[in-house]
Design an enzyme around this catalytic site. Structure first.
Site, PDB file in Angstrom:
ATOM      1  N   GLY A 143     -73.431 -49.089 -61.222  1.00  0.00           N
ATOM      2  CA  GLY A 143     -73.183 -49.144 -62.667  1.00  0.00           C
ATOM      3  C   GLY A 143     -74.020 -48.151 -63.461  1.00  0.00           C
ATOM      4  O   GLY A 143     -73.586 -47.690 -64.504  1.00  0.00           O
ATOM      5  N   ASP A 200     -68.719 -40.426 -60.144  1.00  0.00           N
ATOM      6  CA  ASP A 200     -68.746 -41.887 -60.295  1.00  0.00           C
ATOM      7  C   ASP A 200     -67.732 -42.338 -61.331  1.00  0.00           C
ATOM      8  O   ASP A 200     -67.851 -42.011 -62.508  1.00  0.00           O
ATOM      9  CB  ASP A 200     -70.155 -42.331 -60.699  1.00  0.00           C
ATOM     10  CG  ASP A 200     -71.136 -42.164 -59.566  1.00  0.00           C
ATOM     11  OD1 ASP A 200     -70.911 -42.765 -58.505  1.00  0.00           O
ATOM     12  OD2 ASP A 200     -72.109 -41.405 -59.733  1.00  0.00           O
ATOM     13  N   MET A 245     -65.557 -47.205 -58.758  1.00  0.00           N
ATOM     14  CA  MET A 245     -66.129 -48.521 -59.078  1.00  0.00           C
ATOM     15  C   MET A 245     -65.198 -49.173 -60.087  1.00  0.00           C
ATOM     16  O   MET A 245     -65.542 -49.336 -61.273  1.00  0.00           O
ATOM     17  CB  MET A 245     -67.550 -48.337 -59.637  1.00  0.00           C
ATOM     18  CG  MET A 245     -68.558 -47.974 -58.558  1.00  0.00           C
ATOM     19  SD  MET A 245     -70.058 -47.221 -59.233  1.00  0.00           S
ATOM     20  CE  MET A 245     -69.542 -45.524 -59.339  1.00  0.00           C
ATOM     21  N   GLY A 252     -77.291 -44.917 -63.370  1.00  0.00           N
ATOM     22  CA  GLY A 252     -78.189 -44.022 -62.655  1.00  0.00           C
ATOM     23  C   GLY A 252     -79.628 -44.436 -62.909  1.00  0.00           C
ATOM     24  O   GLY A 252     -79.906 -45.287 -63.764  1.00  0.00           O
TER      25      GLY A 252
END
Ligand code: DX5
Ligand code: ZN
Length: 228
Positions: free
Chosen positions: A145, A37, A71, A147
């Site tokens: 944004g 991520d 992201m 976990g």
């Protein structure tokens, strides 16, 4: 035709001081794709890792498929660097790309599999024109944004809609789900049509990483047997 179910452990919930060790444990437990991520503090309200960390992980885990979930704003600027660092799959958010078709072709031109991601508020219909050129569609089942958030049930309808479109249009993209995948939700996402299961907290959050991965994958595969 049932698709192969794969577990993609998300190291977002791992111990960042020993990323390769934790990742290896999740892969030993049956994970086959490592989900990474990438957050920039603009597109999402958090910051994680960039190309240097991916390059270091690549040295420790040479044969593993790296699924880089960007992201970030202006992903085109960094796609070459992520490819160079060792990404195999790179996905970009529909919401972050003004020229989505261009971004997906850019990923492909750097030798990576292109994927597209949609946030919970973005409808599947927004992807209609790119479904033929993507390797995977990632349905966010939480707002990206962080976990450990709670699964958003409406995402199941989106996975099912994608499976239906794929069949009707005879396409081959894979359906990935990301966010809140746990023992409580894994059967539902598999039955809805997801094949690539991203899981962070459920794998790395507590207890034995290898066992967590193994049990989650077992539950997913059992559910796939009852999928119509
Ligand atoms: C969230 C990330 C996810 C995250 C999922 O923005 O894209 O990959 O790690 O974490 P869990 O499985 O804990 O919801
Ligand atoms: Zn992710």
């Amino acid at each position: 035709m049932p698709k192969v179910i794969e577990l993609a452990p998300s190291v977002l919930s791992a111990n960042f001081a020993q990323l390769a060790v934790d990742a290896r444990a999740a892969l030993d437990g049956g994970g086959t794709v490592l989900h990474l991520d990438i957050m920039d503090g603009h597109f999402v309200p958090n910051i994680t890792i960039g190309p240097p960390v991916i390059a270091s992980l690549r040295k420790s885990l040479p044969g593993v498929t790296f699924d880089c979930h960007l992201m970030i704003e202006n992903p085109d600027q960094l796609i070459p660097a992520f490819a160079e660092a060792g990404a195999n799959w790179i996905s970009v958010h529909q919401e972050a790309c003004v020229h989505l078709d261009r971004s997906l072709h850019l990923i492909e031109s750097h030798g990576c599999k292109p994927g597209v991601v949609i946030n919970p508020a973005t409808p599947v219909e927004a992807l209609s024109e790119v479904l033929e050129i993507v390797h995977h569609v990632l349905v966010m089942s939480v707002n990206p944004g962080f976990g450990g958030q709670q699964f958003i049930p409406n995402s199941l309808n989106k996975m099912a809609a994608l499976a239906k479109i794929r069949k009707a249009r005879r396409l081959s993209f894979r359906i990935e789900v990301d966010g809140g995948v746990s023992h409580d939700t894994v059967a539902d996402v598999v039955r809805a049509g997801a094949e690539l299961l991203v899981a962070g907290n459920a794998v790395f959050g507590h207890g034995d990483i290898r066992q967590n991965a193994k049990k989650l994958l077992q539950a997913a595969r059992s559910a796939s047997l009852t999928r119509t």
